[in-house]
Design an enzyme around this catalytic site. Structure first.
Site, short mmCIF file in Angstrom:
data_model
loop_
_atom_site.label_atom_id
_atom_site.label_comp_id
_atom_site.label_asym_id
_atom_site.label_seq_id
_atom_site.Cartn_x
_atom_site.Cartn_y
_atom_site.Cartn_z
CG ASN A 174 5.45 8.66 -5.96
OD1 ASN A 174 5.91 9.78 -6.10
ND2 ASN A 174 6.13 7.54 -6.21
CE LYS B 90 5.48 6.61 -9.85
NZ LYS B 90 5.81 5.32 -10.43
CG HIS C 279 9.39 4.75 -5.30
ND1 HIS C 279 9.69 4.33 -6.58
CD2 HIS C 279 8.03 4.78 -5.21
CE1 HIS C 279 8.55 4.12 -7.24
NE2 HIS C 279 7.53 4.39 -6.43
CD GLU D 9 9.41 5.03 -10.22
OE1 GLU D 9 9.33 6.20 -9.80
OE2 GLU D 9 8.41 4.42 -10.67
CD GLU E 7 5.23 1.53 -4.05
OE1 GLU E 7 4.17 2.08 -4.36
OE2 GLU E 7 6.34 1.99 -4.37
N GLY F 177 3.75 0.88 -12.22
CA GLY F 177 3.66 1.55 -13.53
C GLY F 177 3.50 0.58 -14.70
CB SER G 206 -0.71 -1.27 -11.47
OG SER G 206 0.44 -1.04 -12.25
C1 PEP Z 1 4.45 4.16 -7.16
O1 PEP Z 1 5.16 4.86 -7.87
O2 PEP Z 1 4.68 4.13 -5.95
C2 PEP Z 1 3.38 3.40 -7.78
C3 PEP Z 1 2.74 2.53 -7.05
O3 PEP Z 1 3.12 3.66 -9.11
P1 PEP Z 1 1.85 3.10 -9.96
O4 PEP Z 1 0.65 3.27 -9.10
O5 PEP Z 1 1.82 3.98 -11.16
O6 PEP Z 1 2.14 1.69 -10.28
#
Ligand code: PEP
Length: 254
Positions: free
Chosen positions: A9, A11, A98, A100, A170, A176, A216
Protein backbone atom coordinates in the site's frame (compact mmCIF):
# COMPACT_ATOMS: atom_id res chain seq x y z
CA UNK A 1 -5.71 -23.92 -1.44
CA UNK A 2 -6.12 -20.25 -0.60
CA UNK A 3 -3.97 -17.57 -2.23
CA UNK A 4 -0.95 -16.21 -0.36
CA UNK A 5 -0.56 -12.50 -1.00
CA UNK A 6 1.91 -9.77 -0.18
CA UNK A 7 0.20 -6.49 -1.03
CA UNK A 8 1.95 -3.13 -0.94
CA UNK A 9 0.00 0.00 0.00
CA UNK A 10 1.93 2.97 -1.29
CA UNK A 11 -0.57 5.41 0.31
CA UNK A 12 -0.09 9.05 -0.86
CA UNK A 13 3.57 8.59 -1.78
CA UNK A 14 5.59 8.64 -5.02
CA UNK A 15 5.04 10.89 -8.01
CA UNK A 16 4.39 9.33 -11.41
CA UNK A 17 8.02 8.73 -12.40
CA UNK A 18 8.96 7.45 -8.93
CA UNK A 19 6.03 5.03 -9.01
CA UNK A 20 7.01 3.64 -12.42
CA UNK A 21 10.56 3.15 -11.31
CA UNK A 22 9.75 1.51 -7.96
CA UNK A 23 7.21 -0.83 -9.55
CA UNK A 24 9.71 -2.02 -12.18
CA UNK A 25 12.33 -2.54 -9.51
CA UNK A 26 9.94 -4.51 -7.28
CA UNK A 27 8.49 -6.59 -10.11
CA UNK A 28 11.94 -7.57 -11.37
CA UNK A 29 13.11 -8.49 -7.91
CA UNK A 30 10.08 -10.54 -6.86
CA UNK A 31 9.24 -12.28 -10.13
CA UNK A 32 11.38 -15.36 -9.47
CA UNK A 33 10.35 -15.58 -5.81
CA UNK A 34 6.63 -16.00 -6.37
CA UNK A 35 5.30 -19.43 -7.17
CA UNK A 36 2.06 -21.42 -7.23
CA UNK A 37 -0.78 -19.72 -5.42
CA UNK A 38 1.32 -16.74 -4.36
CA UNK A 39 0.81 -13.21 -5.62
CA UNK A 40 2.26 -9.74 -5.12
CA UNK A 41 -0.13 -6.80 -5.45
CA UNK A 42 0.90 -3.16 -5.59
CA UNK A 43 -1.81 -0.71 -4.57
CA UNK A 44 -0.80 2.66 -5.93
CA UNK A 45 -2.34 6.11 -6.14
CA UNK A 46 -4.88 6.39 -8.98
CA UNK A 47 -2.54 8.31 -11.29
CA UNK A 48 -0.17 5.34 -11.60
CA UNK A 49 -2.73 2.64 -12.22
CA UNK A 50 -3.04 2.31 -15.97
CA UNK A 51 0.70 2.56 -16.58
CA UNK A 52 1.46 0.02 -13.83
CA UNK A 53 -1.07 -2.36 -15.37
CA UNK A 54 0.85 -2.11 -18.65
CA UNK A 55 4.15 -2.83 -16.86
CA UNK A 56 2.56 -5.68 -14.90
CA UNK A 57 1.67 -7.49 -18.13
CA UNK A 58 5.25 -8.79 -18.22
CA UNK A 59 4.94 -10.34 -14.74
CA UNK A 60 2.22 -12.93 -14.26
CA UNK A 61 2.50 -12.92 -10.45
CA UNK A 62 2.37 -9.18 -9.89
CA UNK A 63 -1.03 -7.48 -9.88
CA UNK A 64 -2.13 -3.88 -9.46
CA UNK A 65 -4.74 -2.35 -7.17
CA UNK A 66 -6.19 1.01 -6.13
CA UNK A 67 -6.49 2.29 -2.58
CA UNK A 68 -10.08 3.49 -2.73
CA UNK A 69 -13.12 3.76 -4.98
CA UNK A 70 -16.44 5.59 -4.64
CA UNK A 71 -19.65 3.94 -3.50
CA UNK A 72 -21.73 5.30 -6.41
CA UNK A 73 -21.45 4.26 -10.02
CA UNK A 74 -21.03 7.81 -11.37
CA UNK A 75 -22.33 11.33 -10.95
CA UNK A 76 -21.65 14.81 -9.65
CA UNK A 77 -18.97 13.96 -7.10
CA UNK A 78 -16.14 16.29 -8.05
CA UNK A 79 -12.72 14.81 -7.54
CA UNK A 80 -13.90 11.27 -6.87
CA UNK A 81 -12.97 8.08 -8.73
CA UNK A 82 -15.49 5.33 -9.43
CA UNK A 83 -14.94 1.59 -9.29
CA UNK A 84 -15.70 1.42 -13.02
CA UNK A 85 -12.89 3.91 -13.69
CA UNK A 86 -10.48 1.85 -11.59
CA UNK A 87 -11.53 -1.30 -13.41
CA UNK A 88 -11.07 0.40 -16.79
CA UNK A 89 -7.36 0.88 -16.03
CA UNK A 90 -7.02 -2.91 -15.83
CA UNK A 91 -6.40 -2.87 -12.06
CA UNK A 92 -7.72 -5.98 -10.34
CA UNK A 93 -7.81 -5.04 -6.64
CA UNK A 94 -8.97 -2.16 -4.48
CA UNK A 95 -8.23 -1.55 -0.81
CA UNK A 96 -11.41 -0.67 1.09
CA UNK A 97 -11.91 0.11 4.75
CA UNK A 98 -8.32 1.07 5.46
CA UNK A 99 -8.15 2.61 8.94
CA UNK A 100 -6.82 5.88 7.47
CA UNK A 101 -9.99 6.14 5.36
CA UNK A 102 -12.11 5.26 8.39
CA UNK A 103 -10.29 7.76 10.60
CA UNK A 104 -9.58 10.75 8.32
CA UNK A 105 -12.47 10.48 5.86
CA UNK A 106 -15.20 9.27 8.20
CA UNK A 107 -15.80 6.00 6.34
CA UNK A 108 -18.03 3.78 8.46
CA UNK A 109 -19.12 0.19 8.08
CA UNK A 110 -22.33 1.14 6.23
CA UNK A 111 -20.49 3.24 3.65
CA UNK A 112 -17.87 0.51 3.28
CA UNK A 113 -20.56 -2.08 2.65
CA UNK A 114 -21.80 0.11 -0.24
CA UNK A 115 -18.28 0.62 -1.58
CA UNK A 116 -17.60 -3.11 -1.42
CA UNK A 117 -20.74 -3.95 -3.35
CA UNK A 118 -20.02 -1.34 -6.02
CA UNK A 119 -16.42 -2.54 -6.37
CA UNK A 120 -17.61 -6.14 -6.75
CA UNK A 121 -20.31 -5.14 -9.26
CA UNK A 122 -17.53 -3.62 -11.34
CA UNK A 123 -15.35 -6.70 -11.25
CA UNK A 124 -12.80 -5.51 -8.69
CA UNK A 125 -11.50 -7.64 -5.83
CA UNK A 126 -11.67 -5.68 -2.58
CA UNK A 127 -8.90 -6.02 -0.02
CA UNK A 128 -11.20 -5.26 2.90
CA UNK A 129 -9.45 -3.97 6.03
CA UNK A 130 -10.65 -4.38 9.60
CA UNK A 131 -8.95 -3.77 12.91
CA UNK A 132 -9.34 -2.28 16.36
CA UNK A 133 -7.87 0.91 17.82
CA UNK A 134 -5.55 0.90 20.81
CA UNK A 135 -8.40 2.01 23.08
CA UNK A 136 -10.58 -0.80 21.87
CA UNK A 137 -7.84 -3.37 22.48
CA UNK A 138 -7.00 -2.02 25.91
CA UNK A 139 -10.66 -2.15 26.90
CA UNK A 140 -10.83 -5.70 25.51
CA UNK A 141 -13.40 -4.87 22.85
CA UNK A 142 -11.26 -6.07 19.95
CA UNK A 143 -13.21 -9.24 19.19
CA UNK A 144 -16.51 -7.36 19.27
CA UNK A 145 -15.16 -4.57 17.03
CA UNK A 146 -13.87 -7.05 14.45
CA UNK A 147 -17.14 -8.98 14.52
CA UNK A 148 -19.18 -5.80 13.94
CA UNK A 149 -16.87 -4.63 11.13
CA UNK A 150 -17.38 -7.98 9.41
CA UNK A 151 -21.13 -8.16 10.02
CA UNK A 152 -21.86 -4.60 8.93
CA UNK A 153 -19.19 -4.36 6.24
CA UNK A 154 -19.19 -7.63 4.32
CA UNK A 155 -21.39 -10.36 5.77
CA UNK A 156 -24.46 -9.31 3.81
CA UNK A 157 -22.65 -10.28 0.60
CA UNK A 158 -23.70 -13.49 -1.14
CA UNK A 159 -21.26 -16.39 -0.94
CA UNK A 160 -20.27 -15.80 -4.54
CA UNK A 161 -19.50 -12.14 -3.83
CA UNK A 162 -17.72 -12.87 -0.55
CA UNK A 163 -15.42 -15.34 -2.30
CA UNK A 164 -13.98 -12.44 -4.34
CA UNK A 165 -12.71 -10.69 -1.19
CA UNK A 166 -9.34 -10.64 0.46
CA UNK A 167 -9.50 -9.60 4.13
CA UNK A 168 -6.77 -7.73 5.95
CA UNK A 169 -6.54 -7.59 9.73
CA UNK A 170 -4.78 -4.35 10.56
CA UNK A 171 -4.75 -3.34 14.23
CA UNK A 172 -4.86 0.46 14.03
CA UNK A 173 -2.28 0.76 16.81
CA UNK A 174 0.24 -1.11 14.66
CA UNK A 175 -0.12 0.88 11.43
CA UNK A 176 2.85 3.11 10.71
CA UNK A 177 3.83 3.05 14.39
CA UNK A 178 6.62 0.48 14.33
CA UNK A 179 4.57 -1.58 16.84
CA UNK A 180 3.58 -4.95 15.42
CA UNK A 181 0.98 -7.27 16.85
CA UNK A 182 2.83 -10.33 18.14
CA UNK A 183 2.37 -13.37 15.94
CA UNK A 184 0.19 -14.89 18.72
CA UNK A 185 -2.01 -11.79 18.92
CA UNK A 186 -2.38 -11.71 15.13
CA UNK A 187 -3.06 -15.46 14.85
CA UNK A 188 -5.70 -15.24 17.58
CA UNK A 189 -7.64 -12.61 15.63
CA UNK A 190 -7.12 -14.31 12.26
CA UNK A 191 -8.52 -17.56 13.66
CA UNK A 192 -11.45 -15.59 15.10
CA UNK A 193 -12.09 -13.96 11.70
CA UNK A 194 -12.04 -17.35 10.00
CA UNK A 195 -14.47 -18.70 12.59
CA UNK A 196 -16.86 -15.79 11.94
CA UNK A 197 -16.70 -16.49 8.20
CA UNK A 198 -17.46 -20.17 8.82
CA UNK A 199 -20.44 -19.20 11.00
CA UNK A 200 -21.82 -16.83 8.37
CA UNK A 201 -20.98 -18.80 5.24
CA UNK A 202 -19.42 -22.28 5.41
CA UNK A 203 -16.19 -23.81 6.71
CA UNK A 204 -15.12 -24.28 3.10
CA UNK A 205 -15.58 -20.57 2.33
CA UNK A 206 -13.65 -19.74 5.52
CA UNK A 207 -10.83 -22.10 4.58
CA UNK A 208 -10.56 -20.54 1.13
CA UNK A 209 -10.48 -16.90 2.32
CA UNK A 210 -7.12 -15.14 2.19
CA UNK A 211 -6.61 -13.12 5.38
CA UNK A 212 -3.62 -10.77 5.41
CA UNK A 213 -1.94 -9.17 8.41
CA UNK A 214 -1.03 -5.49 8.23
CA UNK A 215 0.67 -3.16 10.70
CA UNK A 216 4.40 -2.43 10.70
CA UNK A 217 5.13 -5.72 8.96
CA UNK A 218 8.77 -5.79 7.86
CA UNK A 219 11.45 -8.28 6.78
CA UNK A 220 12.30 -8.99 10.45
CA UNK A 221 8.84 -9.91 11.72
CA UNK A 222 7.23 -11.29 8.55
CA UNK A 223 8.57 -14.82 8.98
CA UNK A 224 6.96 -15.26 12.40
CA UNK A 225 3.70 -13.74 11.28
CA UNK A 226 3.41 -15.68 8.01
CA UNK A 227 4.23 -18.95 9.80
CA UNK A 228 0.89 -18.75 11.63
CA UNK A 229 -1.73 -21.10 10.22
CA UNK A 230 -4.37 -18.42 9.61
CA UNK A 231 -2.11 -15.66 8.28
CA UNK A 232 -1.93 -15.77 4.50
CA UNK A 233 0.46 -12.91 3.85
CA UNK A 234 0.63 -9.21 4.52
CA UNK A 235 -0.63 -5.77 3.64
CA UNK A 236 2.51 -3.68 3.74
CA UNK A 237 2.67 0.11 4.04
CA UNK A 238 6.06 1.66 4.82
CA UNK A 239 8.12 -1.37 3.79
CA UNK A 240 6.45 -1.48 0.35
CA UNK A 241 8.21 1.77 -0.53
CA UNK A 242 11.60 0.05 -0.33
CA UNK A 243 12.09 -2.61 -2.99
CA UNK A 244 14.60 -4.59 -0.91
CA UNK A 245 12.27 -4.75 2.10
CA UNK A 246 9.31 -5.72 -0.05
CA UNK A 247 11.39 -8.45 -1.71
CA UNK A 248 12.55 -9.77 1.65
CA UNK A 249 8.94 -9.97 2.85
CA UNK A 250 7.89 -11.83 -0.32
CA UNK A 251 10.83 -14.23 0.15
CA UNK A 252 9.38 -15.28 3.51
CA UNK A 253 6.84 -17.43 1.62
CA UNK A 254 9.70 -19.69 0.56
C1 PEP B 1 -0.99 -0.10 5.90
O1 PEP B 1 -1.03 1.09 5.60
O2 PEP B 1 -1.87 -0.85 5.49
C2 PEP B 1 0.11 -0.55 6.76
C3 PEP B 1 0.05 -1.77 7.22
O3 PEP B 1 1.11 0.35 7.01
P1 PEP B 1 2.53 0.02 7.75
O4 PEP B 1 3.03 -1.25 7.16
O5 PEP B 1 3.38 1.19 7.40
O6 PEP B 1 2.23 -0.09 9.19
Amino acid sequence: MRKKIVAGNWKMNLDYAEGMSLFSEIANMVKDEITGQQLAVICSPFIHLSSLVQLAKSYDKVAVGAQNAHQYESGAYTGEISAKMVKSTGAAYVILGHSERRQYFGEDNQLLAQKTLTALNNGLKPIFCIGETLNERESEQHFEVIKTQLEEGVFSLSTEQFEQLVLAYEPVWAIGTGKTASSEQAQEIHAFIREQIANNYTQEVADNTTILYGGSCNPKNAADLFAQPDIDGGLIGGASLKSRDFLDIVKVFN
